[in-house]
Design an enzyme around this catalytic site. Structure first.
Site, PDB file in Angstrom:
ATOM      1  N   PRO A 142       0.858  -1.268  -0.051  1.00  9.44           N
ATOM      2  CA  PRO A 142      -0.115  -0.087  -0.023  1.00  9.44           C
ATOM      3  C   PRO A 142       0.952   1.402  -0.093  1.00  9.44           C
ATOM      4  O   PRO A 142       0.354   2.245  -0.691  1.00  9.44           O
ATOM      5  CB  PRO A 142      -0.633  -0.217   1.223  1.00  9.44           C
ATOM      6  CG  PRO A 142      -0.819  -1.338   1.325  1.00  9.44           C
ATOM      7  CD  PRO A 142       0.495  -2.316   1.134  1.00  9.44           C
ATOM      8  N   ASN A 248      11.360  -7.508 -14.995  1.00  9.94           N
ATOM      9  CA  ASN A 248      12.052  -7.301 -16.259  1.00  9.94           C
ATOM     10  C   ASN A 248      11.397  -8.123 -17.411  1.00  9.94           C
ATOM     11  O   ASN A 248      11.215  -7.814 -18.548  1.00  9.94           O
ATOM     12  CB  ASN A 248      13.568  -7.413 -16.623  1.00  9.94           C
ATOM     13  CG  ASN A 248      14.061  -5.983 -15.752  1.00  9.94           C
ATOM     14  OD1 ASN A 248      13.487  -4.823 -16.050  1.00  9.94           O
ATOM     15  ND2 ASN A 248      15.507  -6.075 -15.197  1.00  9.94           N
ATOM     16  N   GLY A 348     -19.646   8.986 -30.530  1.00  8.53           N
ATOM     17  CA  GLY A 348     -20.385   8.505 -29.310  1.00  8.53           C
ATOM     18  C   GLY A 348     -20.498   7.080 -29.218  1.00  8.53           C
ATOM     19  O   GLY A 348     -20.393   6.321 -28.034  1.00  8.53           O
ATOM     20  N   GLU A 371       4.381  -2.302 -13.410  1.00 10.04           N
ATOM     21  CA  GLU A 371       5.750  -2.963 -13.750  1.00 10.04           C
ATOM     22  C   GLU A 371       6.556  -1.704 -14.170  1.00 10.04           C
ATOM     23  O   GLU A 371       7.579  -1.517 -14.971  1.00 10.04           O
ATOM     24  CB  GLU A 371       5.961  -3.756 -15.062  1.00 10.04           C
ATOM     25  CG  GLU A 371       4.631  -4.773 -14.847  1.00 10.04           C
ATOM     26  CD  GLU A 371       4.662  -5.818 -13.926  1.00 10.04           C
ATOM     27  OE1 GLU A 371       5.324  -5.662 -12.847  1.00 10.04           O
ATOM     28  OE2 GLU A 371       4.016  -6.787 -13.842  1.00 10.04           O
ATOM     29  N   PHE A 391      16.690   9.138  -8.486  1.00  7.06           N
ATOM     30  CA  PHE A 391      15.624   8.603  -8.065  1.00  7.06           C
ATOM     31  C   PHE A 391      15.286   9.087  -6.645  1.00  7.06           C
ATOM     32  O   PHE A 391      14.148   9.072  -5.961  1.00  7.06           O
ATOM     33  CB  PHE A 391      15.641   6.964  -7.734  1.00  7.06           C
ATOM     34  CG  PHE A 391      15.466   6.213  -8.929  1.00  7.06           C
ATOM     35  CD1 PHE A 391      14.376   6.011  -9.484  1.00  7.06           C
ATOM     36  CD2 PHE A 391      16.639   6.155  -9.765  1.00  7.06           C
ATOM     37  CE1 PHE A 391      14.280   5.047 -10.781  1.00  7.06           C
ATOM     38  CE2 PHE A 391      16.304   5.238 -11.102  1.00  7.06           C
ATOM     39  CZ  PHE A 391      15.358   4.831 -11.315  1.00  7.06           C
TER      40      PHE A 391
END
Length: 392
Positions: A142, A248, A348, A371, A391
């Site tokens: 979570p 991967n 539509g 992923e 990062f």
């Protein structure tokens, strides 16, 4: 399908099929036939009812689609390119059905195949390849999605046993799986565990009211004092390189699969534009419609060329891992744009389940996210280009 029919594939402007071997084309045609017969006639109802059709799992197993790129243990031993081709055809039916094959083969089976003991392989892989057992892969939590190193799930030693406590989220197939590969923190780093889902303390609850991947299953997992024998740990790996080696494999399948969804959306829009009359002529006769169709077809052709190139490199053992991020980021981004554009040609009517583009676009919202999000893959490639990791 004859050679002439292949060359008339409406999205193929470059004779892409000439780049494939006869074996690859035969596999493609077999899986496409399965999708046309078993998935496309039913997918609107499955999607509307939020049902994953467990009854087709044995049929997929008969085609050798489960763990198809693995060798031995009842697996088909197909090439990376063949696995990708099958993924594209399955996702032309629906992302949820391709995702099942990915979770089963590229994640759960791959984890046991790459990192498990011989006993674990013999116990689970033949049953999973035959569709007699379904697996799931518990990494995401979570509060630990793109940063799995911050996972809270913990496995502690208790004598010869392991005891796991924690939670996972967005875990495909968990409530119908017989075995889960669970990644957890331990005193010696992150480890993987082979967990029979019947183990006391293991609970999987489907996540409902989804707007995407409705013909698929994603779950929350809770683990309370899940006790496992010492032999449950995957012995051949420690750290995040374990789950990443499986991710991967799944990411590679996505760069093919997303183009399958895009191709199907394009074909639906093309067919509709040729039949739908506005101002007494087909939509296909208008310049703006033709511009949309051309732009979509160009990106589909480029996407499949990228997928094939990466697949050939993977089969040759020459693949650098950042290349998977190139394919995943580009092809998902382009596929979702293609599906949305295809919907505009349908007007539509395109918001109904009578047509595939908006269903594909909704599914690709998930495919684009799992992923590795766009942002994660952009940072992987940014690091490759600059040498500076961004990062944190």
């Amino acid at each position: 399908m004859t050679t002439i029919e292949r060359l008339l594939d409406p999205a193929d402007l470059i004779n892409f099929d000439s780049l494939l071997s006869s074996e690859e084309l035969a596999l493609r045609d077999t899986v496409r036939g399965f999708v046309n017969e078993n998935i496309k006639p039913n997918i609107a109802k499955w999607y509307n009812d939020a049902v994953f059709p467990l009854e087709i799992v044995p049929e997929m197993a008969k085609l050798g689609l489960l763990g198809m790129h693995l060798q031995g243990y009842g697996c088909a031993g197909r090439s990376a390119v063949e696995y990708g081709i099958a993924g594209a055809e399955l996702e032309a039916g629906d992302s949820g059905l391709r995702t099942f094959v990915s979770v089963q083969g590229s994640l759960a089976m791959s984890a046991i195949y790459k990192h498990g003991s011989e006993e674990q392989k013999q116990e689970w892989l033949p049953k999973m390849a035959a569709g007699e057992a379904i697996g799931c892969f518990g990494l995401t939590e979570p509060t630990a999605g793109s940063d799995p190193s911050s996972m809270k799930t913990f496995a502690r030693r208790d004598g010869d046993d392991w005891v796991i406590n924690g939670s996972k989220r967005w875990i495909g197939l968990a409530n119908v799986a017989q075995v889960a590969v669970i990644w957890a923190q331990t005193d010696e780093g992150i480890r993987g565990f082979v967990v029979p889902t019947s183990t006391p303390g293991f609970t999987a609850t489907p996540i409902e009211q989804k707007l995407s991947m409705r013909a698929s299953i994603q779950c929350d997992i809770e683990m309370v004092d899940v006790r496992l024998p010492g032999t449950a740990v995957l012995p051949e790996v420690k750290g995040l390189k374990g789950p990443f080696s499986c991710l991967n494999e799944a990411r590679y399948g996505i760069l093919w699969g997303s183009m399958g969804a895009a191709r199907d959306a394009f074909e639906a829009a093309l067919a509709y534009s040729q039949e739908r009359l506005q101002f007494d002529k087909p939509l296909a006769g208008y310049q703006m419609t033709q511009q949309k169709l051309v732009d979509m077809a160009l990106e589909i052709n480029k996407g499949f060329l990228l997928a094939l190139h990466i697949g050939r490199l993977k089969d040759a053992g020459n693949l650098d891992l950042h290349m998977i991020s190139v394919g995943k980021l580009n092809n998902c981004r382009e596929a979702i744009a293609i599906c949305r554009e295809a919907r505009t040609i349908l007007g539509g009517n395109g918001i109904t389940l009578d047509y595939s583009p908006l269903r594909h676009a909704n599914n690709l919202e998930s495919v684009r996210t799992y992923e590795g999000t766009d942002e994660v893959h952009a940072l992987i490639l940014g690091n490759k280009l600059t040498g500076v990791p961004a990062f944190r």
